[in-house]
Motif scaffolding. Structure first.
Motif, short mmCIF file in Angstrom:
data_model
loop_
_atom_site.label_atom_id
_atom_site.label_comp_id
_atom_site.label_asym_id
_atom_site.label_seq_id
_atom_site.Cartn_x
_atom_site.Cartn_y
_atom_site.Cartn_z
N SER A 18 36.59 39.51 -0.26
CA SER A 18 37.53 38.92 0.70
C SER A 18 36.91 38.75 2.07
O SER A 18 37.10 37.74 2.74
CB SER A 18 38.78 39.79 0.81
OG SER A 18 39.35 39.98 -0.45
N THR A 19 36.13 39.75 2.49
CA THR A 19 35.50 39.68 3.80
C THR A 19 34.52 38.51 3.87
O THR A 19 34.50 37.75 4.83
CB THR A 19 34.76 41.00 4.11
OG1 THR A 19 35.65 42.08 3.84
CG2 THR A 19 34.31 41.06 5.54
N ASP A 133 24.07 45.36 6.17
CA ASP A 133 24.09 46.00 7.49
C ASP A 133 24.18 47.52 7.41
O ASP A 133 23.86 48.22 8.37
CB ASP A 133 25.28 45.46 8.30
CG ASP A 133 26.61 45.76 7.62
OD1 ASP A 133 27.37 46.58 8.16
OD2 ASP A 133 26.88 45.20 6.55
P1 GDP Z 1 37.00 43.08 -1.94
O1 GDP Z 1 37.80 44.14 -2.62
O2 GDP Z 1 35.78 42.73 -2.74
O3 GDP Z 1 37.78 41.88 -1.52
O4 GDP Z 1 36.39 43.76 -0.64
P2 GDP Z 1 36.85 43.63 0.89
O5 GDP Z 1 36.36 42.37 1.47
O6 GDP Z 1 38.30 43.93 0.98
O7 GDP Z 1 35.97 44.80 1.53
C1 GDP Z 1 36.09 46.14 1.12
C2 GDP Z 1 35.68 47.05 2.26
O8 GDP Z 1 34.31 46.89 2.59
C3 GDP Z 1 36.46 46.78 3.54
O9 GDP Z 1 36.71 48.01 4.15
C4 GDP Z 1 35.51 45.94 4.37
O10 GDP Z 1 35.72 46.10 5.74
C5 GDP Z 1 34.17 46.50 3.95
N1 GDP Z 1 33.11 45.47 4.01
C6 GDP Z 1 33.13 44.26 3.44
N2 GDP Z 1 31.97 43.60 3.66
C7 GDP Z 1 31.19 44.43 4.39
C8 GDP Z 1 29.87 44.32 4.93
O11 GDP Z 1 29.14 43.35 4.78
N3 GDP Z 1 29.41 45.41 5.61
C9 GDP Z 1 30.16 46.53 5.78
N4 GDP Z 1 29.61 47.53 6.47
N5 GDP Z 1 31.40 46.65 5.30
C10 GDP Z 1 31.92 45.63 4.60
#
Ligand code: GDP
Ligand code: MG
Length: 595
Positions: A18-19, A133
């Motif tokens: 999602s991010t 990162d």
């Molecule tokens: P999804 O379940 O695959 O949609 O994952 P999300 O996008 O909801 O991310 C899950 C968690 O990982 C969240 O707390 C985000 O803030 C964190 N997150 C996502 N991408 C990154 C990244 O590139 N770096 C870091 N440090 N945290 C990330």
């Protein structure tokens, strides 16, 4: 068509799908910074809190590359095994997939099964190591895993961070350069593949599709092939942040249709839309009717809420066709509904939505799977409820659903995981080393054993380092018996379960012990018994107590006394009167908490 790219994202939950999707939308200016909410694709509160995308969505972006403007359609896919069929349809609508792997976690079972699905559909895979990162990132090791799995070059793998924006531009370039344009015949009869639908209170059901052949226009008379129903295309358009109406959507592109459809049952994911005037000869292959596999009774705590519960379930069903329900009654719980769910997560989501969105106070019974019961004449009935089991003397044999499970873990946890699977009647099919100390175990397991507490146990014995995925394989004959629980001599139908003969004794004993912990002492002794047929196999007693809550108040403060009494009344709401015994709500899920 040459400048359209359709892609999806394959990732394990929390690996950052999602991010990263947000970053793509931001970089292509599909959403302005002002509008940028975290994770716009997860637009249900519940999803956001849980960090999982329950329903898939689609969104269109424009991106300039080499002086040309491209249309990129991101088709979002749900990340959980309960929604595997929806995933397969979204994948079928794409030509490419971003494979996102968390640089600190590596590849997980869910990623692999969706990846295989994508490879089967000939999607171009763009591997991305995300969260680079982080201090604890191990991009080289994760790249090694990806190379092992895909047989790609290290240079094909992109490093990225959804957090800092690292590598986002490169991902967009790779989508344009590597993902093939859709193929299709704009002049052929119309075929649109439906990969999702949503309910909108003002517009009815909105179906999302990819135009595989032909062109769909506003005002067309269309037919949904699987349901064989005709509609007027009142509105067609593309999905940006909002719906944007268009005159027509052409071959290769992704869009929506609004056509006065009232309930989700009329629109089936995987169905084909064609024209009534010049219909396609065949539907797009791969259509399947999704069938619920896990069933549980859902009962209102207050009997008078029965009709409210029905109304709430009907509303939920409007946008979730995979939820089924039919009225049933229980001697213990009164009138309620037997609900069918795709899996355990789906069941939890529905229960949570009943509570949050409808403020419904419900008791749900122990979940069970569906069984095939054969009588002596060879006639087969599907049974969704232990209390619906025919008399044992009439039964020839019972078959239960089996799954093929894949578990990925570190070698250090193999022992405990094998013990767990054995206890759940699992059969080890094969064991494959993936990379370094990671291993994939394949098991055949009865689904009925998984719905109870398998996943939680797996997580705890592997300290979270095991991922789990499954698909249904077949029905197999099993020696199953119905285990009843009696409270002061009365059978509580809502506590009946079907269990394997060999485990029945120990299961009954543990059920009685757990219920003893959960049922509060009352003013008389309560006998808890487990029985198979008329044979008692275990017994516990909850000793009587005289309880006067107001005694603590030393007679003094009357308002305090009233508060306590009110509090006690509140507490009572979570109790169900069964015969003379008050049983707390959580006792009905006792079976889920057995050690
Ligand atoms: P999804 O379940 O695959 O949609 O994952 P999300 O996008 O909801 O991310 C899950 C968690 O990982 C969240 O707390 C985000 O803030 C964190 N997150 C996502 N991408 C990154 C990244 O590139 N770096 C870091 N440090 N945290 C990330
Ligand atoms: Mg997400």
């Amino acid at each position: 068509m040459n400048r359209i790219r359709n892609f999806c994202i394959i990732a394990h939950i929390d690996h950052g799908k999602s991010t990263l999707a947000d970053r793509l939308l931001e970089t292509t200016k599909t959403i302005s910074e002002r509008d940028l909410q975290d994770q716009v694709l997860d637009n249900m509160d519940l999803e956001r809190e849980r960090g999982i995308t329950i329903k898939s969505h689609a969104i269109q972006m424009n991106y300039e590359h080499g002086g040309e403007m491209y249309t990129l359609n991101l088709i979002d896919t749900p990340g959980h095994v309960d929604f595997a069929y929806e995933v397969s349809r979204s994948i079928a609508a794409c030509e490419g997939a971003l494979l996102i792997v968390d640089a600190t976690q590596g590849i997980q079972a869910q990623t692999i099964s969706n990846l295989y699905m994508a490879i089967e559909h000939d999607l171009e895979i763009i591997p991305i190591v995300n969260k680079c990162d982080l201090q604890s990132a191990m991009p080289e090791e994760v790249e090694d895993q990806i190379i092992d799995l895909l047989g790609c070059d290290r240079s094909d793998i992109l490093r990225a961070s959804g957090k800092t924006g690292l590598g986002v531009q490169a991902i967009l370039d790779a989508i344009v350069e590597r993902v093939p344009a859709p193929v299709g015949d704009p002049d052929a009869p119309l075929q649109c593949l439906i990969f999702d639908s949503v309910f909108n209170p003002f517009r009815g059901i909105i179906a999302y599709y990819k135009v595989v052949n032909g062109t769909i226009s506003k005002g067309d008379l269309v037919k949904f092939m699987a349901t064989d129903t005709e509609y007027d295309a009142d509105e067609v358009g593309v999905l940006r942040l909002d719906m944007e109406p268009r005159k027509s959507i052409s071959c290769g592109d992704v869009g929506y249709i609004i056509s006065g459809i009232k309930t989700s049952k009329e629109v089936k994911v995987g169905d084909t839309i064609t024209h009534v005037d010049r219909p396609a000869e065949n539907a797009i292959s791969g259509f399947e009717e999704v069938k619920p596999m896990v069933f549980a009774g859902v009962y209102p705590i207050e009997t008078e809420d029965f009709e409210n519960l029905r109304a709430s379930l009907e509303k939920l069903q409007l946008n979730d066709a995979s939820l089924t329900f039919q009225p049933e009654s229980s001697a213990a719980l009164g009138f309620g509904f037997r609900c069918g769910f795709l899996g355990l997560l789906h069941m939890e989501i529905i229960q949570e939505r009943l509570d949050r969105e409808f403020n419904m106070n419900v008791i749900s019974t122990v979940p069970n799977v569906s069984y095939l019961v054969y009588d002596k004449q060879g006639h087969c009935t599907e049974v969704h409820n232990p209390s619906g089991m025919p008399d044992p003397t009439l039964i020839d044999h019972i078959e239960e659903p089996f799954i093929r499970a894949s578990i990925i873990t570190n070698t250090q946890f193999i022992g405990p995981i094998m013990t767990l699977c054995l206890g759940k009647r699992g059969i080890l099919v094969k064991q494959e080393y993936i990379h370094g100390d990671r291993v994939e175990l394949f098991y055949d397991l009865p689904l009925g054993e998984i719905v109870i507490d398998f996943y939680d146990k797996l997580k705890s014995i592997s300290k979270g380092y095991a991922s789990f995925d499954y698909h249904l394989s077949d029905f197999r004959p099993s020696k199953l018996v119905k285990l009843d629980i009696l409270l002061n001599g009365d059978t509580v139908d809502a506590l009946s379960t079907l269990t394997h003969f060999d485990n029945a004794q120990s299961f009954g004993r543990r059920m009685c012990e757990k219920l003893k912990e959960l049922i509060p002492r009352q003013q008389f002794d309560i006998a808890i018994q487990a029985a198979i047929g008329s044979k008692i196999i275990a017994r516990e007693t909850v000793k009587a107590v005289r309880k006067d809550v107001t005694a603590k108040c030393y007679g003094g403060d009357i308002s305090r006394k009233r508060k306590l009494l009110e509090k006690q009344k509140e507490g009572k709401k979570k109790m169900k009167q069964i015969g003379t015994v008050e049983v707390p709500q959580k006792a009905f899920l006792a079976v889920l908490k057995l050690d």
